[in-house]
Design a protein around this motif. Sequence first.
Motif, PDB file in Angstrom:
ATOM      1  N   ILE A 127     104.909 -15.736  11.460  1.00 24.09           N
ATOM      2  CA  ILE A 127     104.456 -16.662  12.499  1.00 24.09           C
ATOM      3  C   ILE A 127     103.874 -17.889  11.810  1.00 24.09           C
ATOM      4  O   ILE A 127     102.862 -17.795  11.107  1.00 24.09           O
ATOM      5  N   GLY A 128     104.492 -19.053  12.012  1.00 20.65           N
ATOM      6  CA  GLY A 128     104.083 -20.280  11.349  1.00 20.65           C
ATOM      7  C   GLY A 128     102.765 -20.824  11.863  1.00 20.65           C
ATOM      8  O   GLY A 128     102.297 -20.476  12.956  1.00 20.65           O
ATOM      9  N   ALA A 129     102.168 -21.728  11.079  1.00 21.75           N
ATOM     10  CA  ALA A 129     100.845 -22.276  11.382  1.00 21.75           C
ATOM     11  C   ALA A 129     100.814 -22.933  12.762  1.00 21.75           C
ATOM     12  O   ALA A 129     101.703 -23.700  13.121  1.00 21.75           O
ATOM     13  N   GLY A 130      99.787 -22.613  13.528  1.00 21.79           N
ATOM     14  CA  GLY A 130      99.581 -23.244  14.827  1.00 21.79           C
ATOM     15  C   GLY A 130     100.432 -22.707  15.960  1.00 21.79           C
ATOM     16  O   GLY A 130     100.321 -23.182  17.089  1.00 21.79           O
ATOM     17  N   ALA A 131     101.278 -21.724  15.710  1.00 23.81           N
ATOM     18  CA  ALA A 131     102.152 -21.197  16.759  1.00 23.81           C
ATOM     19  C   ALA A 131     101.357 -20.372  17.768  1.00 23.81           C
ATOM     20  O   ALA A 131     100.359 -19.742  17.427  1.00 23.81           O
ATOM     21  N   LYS A 132     101.824 -20.385  19.017  1.00 21.74           N
ATOM     22  CA  LYS A 132     101.209 -19.607  20.088  1.00 21.74           C
ATOM     23  C   LYS A 132     102.262 -18.653  20.645  1.00 21.74           C
ATOM     24  O   LYS A 132     103.322 -19.094  21.105  1.00 21.74           O
ATOM     25  N   VAL A 133     101.969 -17.377  20.595  1.00 20.90           N
ATOM     26  CA  VAL A 133     102.871 -16.352  21.131  1.00 20.90           C
ATOM     27  C   VAL A 133     102.127 -15.718  22.298  1.00 20.90           C
ATOM     28  O   VAL A 133     101.141 -15.002  22.109  1.00 20.90           O
ATOM     29  N   LEU A 134     102.602 -15.983  23.523  1.00 19.51           N
ATOM     30  CA  LEU A 134     101.813 -15.702  24.712  1.00 19.51           C
ATOM     31  C   LEU A 134     102.554 -14.781  25.668  1.00 19.51           C
ATOM     32  O   LEU A 134     103.571 -15.161  26.247  1.00 19.51           O
ATOM     33  N   GLY A 135     102.047 -13.553  25.841  1.00 16.27           N
ATOM     34  CA  GLY A 135     102.649 -12.626  26.791  1.00 16.27           C
ATOM     35  C   GLY A 135     102.890 -11.263  26.176  1.00 16.27           C
ATOM     36  O   GLY A 135     102.833 -11.081  24.962  1.00 16.27           O
ATOM     37  N   GLY A 136     103.196 -10.308  27.044  1.00 13.57           N
ATOM     38  CA  GLY A 136     103.364  -8.932  26.605  1.00 13.57           C
ATOM     39  C   GLY A 136     104.776  -8.571  26.210  1.00 13.57           C
ATOM     40  O   GLY A 136     105.258  -7.485  26.551  1.00 13.57           O
ATOM     41  N   PHE A 137     105.463  -9.427  25.502  1.00 11.17           N
ATOM     42  CA  PHE A 137     106.851  -9.173  25.089  1.00 11.17           C
ATOM     43  C   PHE A 137     106.892  -8.842  23.591  1.00 11.17           C
ATOM     44  O   PHE A 137     105.859  -8.771  22.920  1.00 11.17           O
ATOM     45  N   THR A 138     108.106  -8.667  23.072  1.00 15.92           N
ATOM     46  CA  THR A 138     108.287  -8.259  21.677  1.00 15.92           C
ATOM     47  C   THR A 138     108.957  -9.356  20.877  1.00 15.92           C
ATOM     48  O   THR A 138     109.925  -9.971  21.333  1.00 15.92           O
ATOM     49  N   VAL A 139     108.442  -9.591  19.677  1.00 18.87           N
ATOM     50  CA  VAL A 139     109.110 -10.442  18.688  1.00 18.87           C
ATOM     51  C   VAL A 139     109.761  -9.491  17.693  1.00 18.87           C
ATOM     52  O   VAL A 139     109.075  -8.736  17.004  1.00 18.87           O
ATOM     53  N   GLY A 140     111.098  -9.503  17.658  1.00 18.45           N
ATOM     54  CA  GLY A 140     111.856  -8.501  16.920  1.00 18.45           C
ATOM     55  C   GLY A 140     111.656  -8.542  15.415  1.00 18.45           C
ATOM     56  O   GLY A 140     111.221  -9.547  14.836  1.00 18.45           O
ATOM     57  N   ALA A 141     111.997  -7.451  14.759  1.00 15.61           N
ATOM     58  CA  ALA A 141     111.803  -7.294  13.316  1.00 15.61           C
ATOM     59  C   ALA A 141     112.485  -8.418  12.544  1.00 15.61           C
ATOM     60  O   ALA A 141     113.636  -8.771  12.815  1.00 15.61           O
ATOM     61  N   GLY A 142     111.757  -8.977  11.570  1.00 17.13           N
ATOM     62  CA  GLY A 142     112.316 -10.010  10.710  1.00 17.13           C
ATOM     63  C   GLY A 142     112.447 -11.369  11.351  1.00 17.13           C
ATOM     64  O   GLY A 142     112.981 -12.295  10.734  1.00 17.13           O
ATOM     65  N   ALA A 143     111.965 -11.538  12.581  1.00 17.68           N
ATOM     66  CA  ALA A 143     112.069 -12.839  13.255  1.00 17.68           C
ATOM     67  C   ALA A 143     111.058 -13.822  12.681  1.00 17.68           C
ATOM     68  O   ALA A 143     110.074 -13.439  12.040  1.00 17.68           O
ATOM     69  N   ARG A 144     111.308 -15.109  12.907  1.00 16.03           N
ATOM     70  CA  ARG A 144     110.415 -16.170  12.454  1.00 16.03           C
ATOM     71  C   ARG A 144     110.085 -17.082  13.625  1.00 16.03           C
ATOM     72  O   ARG A 144     110.958 -17.404  14.425  1.00 16.03           O
ATOM     73  N   VAL A 145     108.838 -17.509  13.675  1.00 19.75           N
ATOM     74  CA  VAL A 145     108.399 -18.459  14.690  1.00 19.75           C
ATOM     75  C   VAL A 145     107.920 -19.709  13.968  1.00 19.75           C
ATOM     76  O   VAL A 145     107.036 -19.649  13.111  1.00 19.75           O
ATOM     77  N   GLY A 146     108.525 -20.861  14.297  1.00 19.77           N
ATOM     78  CA  GLY A 146     108.212 -22.103  13.622  1.00 19.77           C
ATOM     79  C   GLY A 146     106.805 -22.592  13.926  1.00 19.77           C
ATOM     80  O   GLY A 146     106.223 -22.280  14.968  1.00 19.77           O
ATOM     81  N   SER A 147     106.261 -23.388  13.008  1.00 17.89           N
ATOM     82  CA  SER A 147     104.912 -23.932  13.166  1.00 17.89           C
ATOM     83  C   SER A 147     104.781 -24.705  14.479  1.00 17.89           C
ATOM     84  O   SER A 147     105.672 -25.458  14.869  1.00 17.89           O
ATOM     85  N   ASN A 148     103.656 -24.485  15.159  1.00 22.70           N
ATOM     86  CA  ASN A 148     103.290 -25.171  16.405  1.00 22.70           C
ATOM     87  C   ASN A 148     104.209 -24.849  17.577  1.00 22.70           C
ATOM     88  O   ASN A 148     104.139 -25.518  18.615  1.00 22.70           O
ATOM     89  N   SER A 149     105.057 -23.860  17.438  1.00 19.79           N
ATOM     90  CA  SER A 149     105.906 -23.449  18.560  1.00 19.79           C
ATOM     91  C   SER A 149     105.085 -22.680  19.591  1.00 19.79           C
ATOM     92  O   SER A 149     104.035 -22.116  19.280  1.00 19.79           O
ATOM     93  N   VAL A 150     105.571 -22.662  20.824  1.00 19.85           N
ATOM     94  CA  VAL A 150     104.943 -21.883  21.888  1.00 19.85           C
ATOM     95  C   VAL A 150     105.990 -20.904  22.417  1.00 19.85           C
ATOM     96  O   VAL A 150     106.952 -21.309  23.078  1.00 19.85           O
ATOM     97  N   VAL A 151     105.799 -19.631  22.125  1.00 21.32           N
ATOM     98  CA  VAL A 151     106.776 -18.600  22.475  1.00 21.32           C
ATOM     99  C   VAL A 151     106.303 -17.868  23.722  1.00 21.32           C
ATOM    100  O   VAL A 151     105.175 -17.358  23.757  1.00 21.32           O
ATOM    101  N   VAL A 152     107.152 -17.823  24.752  1.00 17.34           N
ATOM    102  CA  VAL A 152     106.758 -17.199  26.016  1.00 17.34           C
ATOM    103  C   VAL A 152     107.778 -16.153  26.471  1.00 17.34           C
ATOM    104  O   VAL A 152     107.711 -15.674  27.597  1.00 17.34           O
ATOM    105  N   LYS A 153     108.715 -15.794  25.602  1.00 17.39           N
ATOM    106  CA  LYS A 153     109.688 -14.758  25.957  1.00 17.39           C
ATOM    107  C   LYS A 153     110.139 -14.039  24.689  1.00 17.39           C
ATOM    108  O   LYS A 153     109.874 -14.480  23.567  1.00 17.39           O
ATOM    109  N   THR A 154     110.845 -12.949  24.877  1.00 16.22           N
ATOM    110  CA  THR A 154     111.277 -12.081  23.780  1.00 16.22           C
ATOM    111  C   THR A 154     112.085 -12.847  22.740  1.00 16.22           C
ATOM    112  O   THR A 154     112.932 -13.681  23.080  1.00 16.22           O
ATOM    113  N   VAL A 155     111.821 -12.543  21.470  1.00 17.54           N
ATOM    114  CA  VAL A 155     112.589 -13.109  20.365  1.00 17.54           C
ATOM    115  C   VAL A 155     113.397 -11.980  19.728  1.00 17.54           C
ATOM    116  O   VAL A 155     112.823 -10.965  19.318  1.00 17.54           O
ATOM    117  N   PRO A 156     114.716 -12.102  19.636  1.00 13.38           N
ATOM    118  CA  PRO A 156     115.531 -11.020  19.066  1.00 13.38           C
ATOM    119  C   PRO A 156     115.229 -10.801  17.588  1.00 13.38           C
ATOM    120  O   PRO A 156     114.759 -11.708  16.890  1.00 13.38           O
TER     121      PRO A 156
END
Length: 249
Positions: A127-156
């Motif tokens: 999970i990159g710097a400043g990212a927000k992952v919001l909600g009761g979903f799953t971020v799948g194994a080995g996934a990456r979230v870019g800096s300052n992103s806002v994730v509100v749904k499942t990431v494969p």
Amino acid sequence: MFERLNEDVSVVRERDPAARSRLEVLLCYPGVHALGMHRMAHRLWKAGLTTPARFISHLGRMFTGIEIHPGATIGRRVFIDHGMGVVIGETAEVGDDCTIYQGVTLGGTSLTRGAKRHPTLEAGVVIGAGAKVLGGFTVGAGARVGSNSVVVKTVPPGATAVGIPARIIGDDLDQRREAQANKMGFSAYAVMQGADDPLSVALHQLIDHVAEQDRRIDRLVQALEQAGMCPQGCEPAPLDASRLSRMVD
């Protein structure tokens, strides 16, 4: 306890080239301190001693700048780098070998008590710097979230999520765009494809155009090399990203 502490120190040495010794990691890395205090608080929380657990969590926040709710589940070999401003909510689950940078929030979007309100990170997520992952979903194994992103749904699993709100980079066009943007010395993560901003649209078109030119040049160079017609220095000169940045500034 000492086995987990040894793992915490070892993983910092593996993932952070700035870590020069085990003693330095033990004394100077707030992520290690925060995880150690969380493990104590989590044991108290599981035993039903919620107020002492919250107090230890509060002390950890004061000393490290990292807030981990004692109810959160944290796996092994998790690395919280820098850590200032990291918030991990009560029902969050962080799998083994995850990496979390400063300013990250694993937050909830529901007020229902007892519900799964916070995200689950499977093994190896970054999970990159400043990212927000919001909600009761799953971020799948080995996934990456870019800096300052806002994730509100499942990431494969294995995917990359970038932007506000985050989109999944999956098709060839997206991958070429990000690769070309990185060559030019910046990331296109914050540039949303479909945004109304005309500057955003223009940047996408320029990046796509340059990426297509690069592909054609690569094919031409390969053809010339195969024909024995490519002299020394046939490859195009590298892009001077710093010069372009100064021009833009």
